[in-house]
Enzyme design. Structure first.
Site, short mmCIF file in Angstrom:
data_model
loop_
_atom_site.label_atom_id
_atom_site.label_comp_id
_atom_site.label_asym_id
_atom_site.label_seq_id
_atom_site.Cartn_x
_atom_site.Cartn_y
_atom_site.Cartn_z
N HIS A 83 65.64 16.11 1.58
CA HIS A 83 65.18 14.73 1.37
C HIS A 83 66.36 13.77 1.29
O HIS A 83 67.43 14.12 0.78
CB HIS A 83 64.28 14.61 0.14
CG HIS A 83 64.91 14.95 -1.17
ND1 HIS A 83 65.57 14.02 -1.96
CD2 HIS A 83 64.98 16.11 -1.86
CE1 HIS A 83 65.99 14.59 -3.07
NE2 HIS A 83 65.66 15.86 -3.04
N ASP A 85 66.26 10.64 -0.20
CA ASP A 85 66.27 9.72 -1.34
C ASP A 85 67.01 10.32 -2.53
O ASP A 85 67.14 11.53 -2.67
CB ASP A 85 64.85 9.32 -1.74
CG ASP A 85 64.03 10.47 -2.30
OD1 ASP A 85 64.03 11.55 -1.67
OD2 ASP A 85 63.36 10.30 -3.34
N ASP A 146 72.01 15.76 -4.78
CA ASP A 146 70.57 15.99 -4.72
C ASP A 146 69.95 14.83 -3.95
O ASP A 146 69.70 13.78 -4.51
CB ASP A 146 70.00 16.08 -6.14
CG ASP A 146 68.51 16.28 -6.18
OD1 ASP A 146 67.92 16.61 -5.14
OD2 ASP A 146 67.92 16.08 -7.26
N GLU A 180 61.04 12.17 -2.11
CA GLU A 180 60.81 13.43 -2.82
C GLU A 180 60.98 13.26 -4.32
O GLU A 180 60.25 13.87 -5.11
CB GLU A 180 61.77 14.49 -2.29
CG GLU A 180 61.49 15.91 -2.78
CD GLU A 180 62.24 16.31 -4.05
OE1 GLU A 180 62.02 17.44 -4.53
OE2 GLU A 180 63.02 15.48 -4.58
N GLU A 181 61.94 12.43 -4.73
CA GLU A 181 62.24 12.27 -6.15
C GLU A 181 61.11 11.62 -6.94
O GLU A 181 61.07 11.74 -8.16
CB GLU A 181 63.53 11.46 -6.32
CG GLU A 181 64.78 12.14 -5.79
CD GLU A 181 65.21 13.35 -6.59
OE1 GLU A 181 64.51 13.70 -7.56
OE2 GLU A 181 66.23 13.96 -6.25
N ASP A 203 67.60 22.64 -1.08
CA ASP A 203 67.60 21.70 -2.20
C ASP A 203 67.78 22.42 -3.53
O ASP A 203 67.28 21.98 -4.55
CB ASP A 203 66.28 20.90 -2.19
CG ASP A 203 66.29 19.71 -3.13
OD1 ASP A 203 67.38 19.28 -3.56
OD2 ASP A 203 65.19 19.20 -3.45
N HIS A 386 70.65 13.90 -11.03
CA HIS A 386 70.08 12.65 -11.55
C HIS A 386 70.96 11.93 -12.57
O HIS A 386 70.48 11.05 -13.28
CB HIS A 386 68.69 12.87 -12.17
CG HIS A 386 67.69 13.47 -11.24
ND1 HIS A 386 66.37 13.69 -11.60
CD2 HIS A 386 67.79 13.88 -9.96
CE1 HIS A 386 65.71 14.21 -10.59
NE2 HIS A 386 66.57 14.35 -9.57
#
Length: 415
Positions: A83, A85, A146, A180-181, A203, A386
């Protein structure tokens, strides 16, 4: 080791992370932020420059591309997915990636905020990185490993396959997803257009990890209607929806069933939002467990807490709503064991000890599996997701690329 392997994943990664692709859960558009397409357009350009002519970005923010088969065998079509994002939890604007060469166990002080220190004592996977090159952000943003590490690794593998046609493989599909997040990574994916039989998300975290199991997940929304009165004349009449909401949260288990007190296969009840006024309030939760049966047990615990709180507020009501989010992909993957077995072999062939693990979370692969594309998750090397302490090593990214290439070979060899 791969022959003629000239790594491009690091160079790609350093460029990709400087493009802000943060998604936004409050947005109703698809994708949730237009800026995600900035990276996706670049990926299409790079894929086309490799000679992958069908690479394109659709209106919903998905990148599709095909590496044609170069074998006479009839091989199932496999897909690699990551992903674009980054998490809304921490800024992804103005990322300044830094390579810390030849890591030797020292604390890594991030230069733009010296209070941000990546410590070996707090990041045990750093103990396996001695001599490697660690990439971090500068201290004011997340890094974006990520999942831009996975994006860079898939792009690197595609580049290697296209430029080394002696590596035999079936048809390979590439899919890059937005959002995705925020749990919407597969909301508008076109699996018929993708045309893959099996898939792999790139991932995962620790070098060598292969994840074939995720949480099952539900969301719960409690909507409370209290009784509003002028506060000067409220005695015996007011029933504040905000206070009811606060009591429900305050009565949640503290030693069990919370993210901060659970690990391994233990599930939890987690409040993620509270809003409202005296008359109306809302509390939102996420419920997680590897077993769907336990998931429903946790929801019953929460419902019981709500009902007990409401006993003291006889004129108020609360509505308890459950929303299915995703389910444990192991239920699907156990029906196609070769998908996981080939990934395990590919990791081992790359000179790594493969570790089959469970994810205390979910991936696009969770939903893709239940949509008909069995899809375990392979390590990308990303760590401390994150937040400002996020990191990845150059060497782990290179091993992820090798694993992807070996996986393509293994599928071809077995048919």
């Amino acid at each position: 080791m791969l022959i003629n392997y000239k790594n491009t994943s690091t160079e790609r990664f350093l460029r990709y992370v400087q493009i802000d692709t943060q998604s936004d859960a409050a947005s109703t558009s698809q994708p949730s932020t237009k800026k995600q397409k900035d990276l996706s357009r670049l990926l299409v350009e790079e894929l086309q420059a490799m000679g992958i002519t069908d690479a394109h970005l659709d209106e919903f923010g998905y990148v599709y591309a095909t590496i044609p088969s170069n074998t006479e065998k009839t091989v199932p079509v496999i897909c690699f997915c990551s992903h674009v994002d980054t998490s809304p939890d921490c800024s992804g604007a103005g990322v300044k990636p830094i390579i810390h060469k030849n890591y030797q166990g020292q604390d890594i002080v991030l230069p733009d905020d010296h209070s941000q220190i990546i410590k070996l004592s707090e990041h045990p996977d750093l103990a396996h990185q001695f001599g490697n090159d660690i990439i971090t952000a500068s201290g004011t943003t997340l890094l974006g490993a990520d999942n831009k590490a996975g994006v860079a690794e898939i792009m690197d593998a595609a580049y290697h396959l296209v430029n080394n046609p002696e590596i035999k493989h079936g048809t390979i599909k590439i899919l890059f997803t937005p959002d995705e997040e925020i749990g919407r990574g597969t909301a508008a994916v076109d699996l018929e257009k993708l045309g893959a039989d099996f898939g792999y998300t790139i991932d995962g975290e620790t070098l060598g990890s292969l994840e074939d199991e995720t949480f099952s997940a539900d969301g719960v929304k409690i909507s409370i209607q209290g009784v509003s009165q002028h506060p000067g004349f409220a005695k015996g009449r007011m029933e504040s929806a905000l206070k009811i909401a606060a009591e429900i949260v305050a009565n949640l288990p503290k030693e069990t069933l919370s993210p901060e007190t659970t690990e391994g296969k233990e599930g939890f009840i987690h409040p993620v939002g509270i809003s409202g006024m005296v008359e109306n309030a809302t509390v939102e939760f996420i419920i997680r467990d590897f077993s769907e049966e336990k998931l429903h047990q946790h929801e019953a615990v929460l419902k019981e807490i709500m009902d007990k709180v409401l006993i003291n507020y006889p004129n108020s009501i609360a509505i308890f709503e459950v929303f299915e989010q995703y389910r444990n992909m192991k239920e699907v993957l156990d029906k196609t064991p070769q998908v996981t077995a080939y990934a395990f072999e590919a990791i081992e062939r790359s000179g790594i000890n493969a570790k089959q693990m469970s994810i205390r979370g979910g991936t696009d692969g969770s939903r893709l599996s239940f949509m008909g594309l069995p899809c375990p998750n392979i390590f990308a090397g990303e760590h401390a997701f994150h937040g400002k302490h996020e990191w990845v090593s150059v060497q782990d990214m290179e091993k992820a690329t090798e694993t992807i290439i070996h996986l393509c070979e293994i599928w071809e060899e077995n048919f």
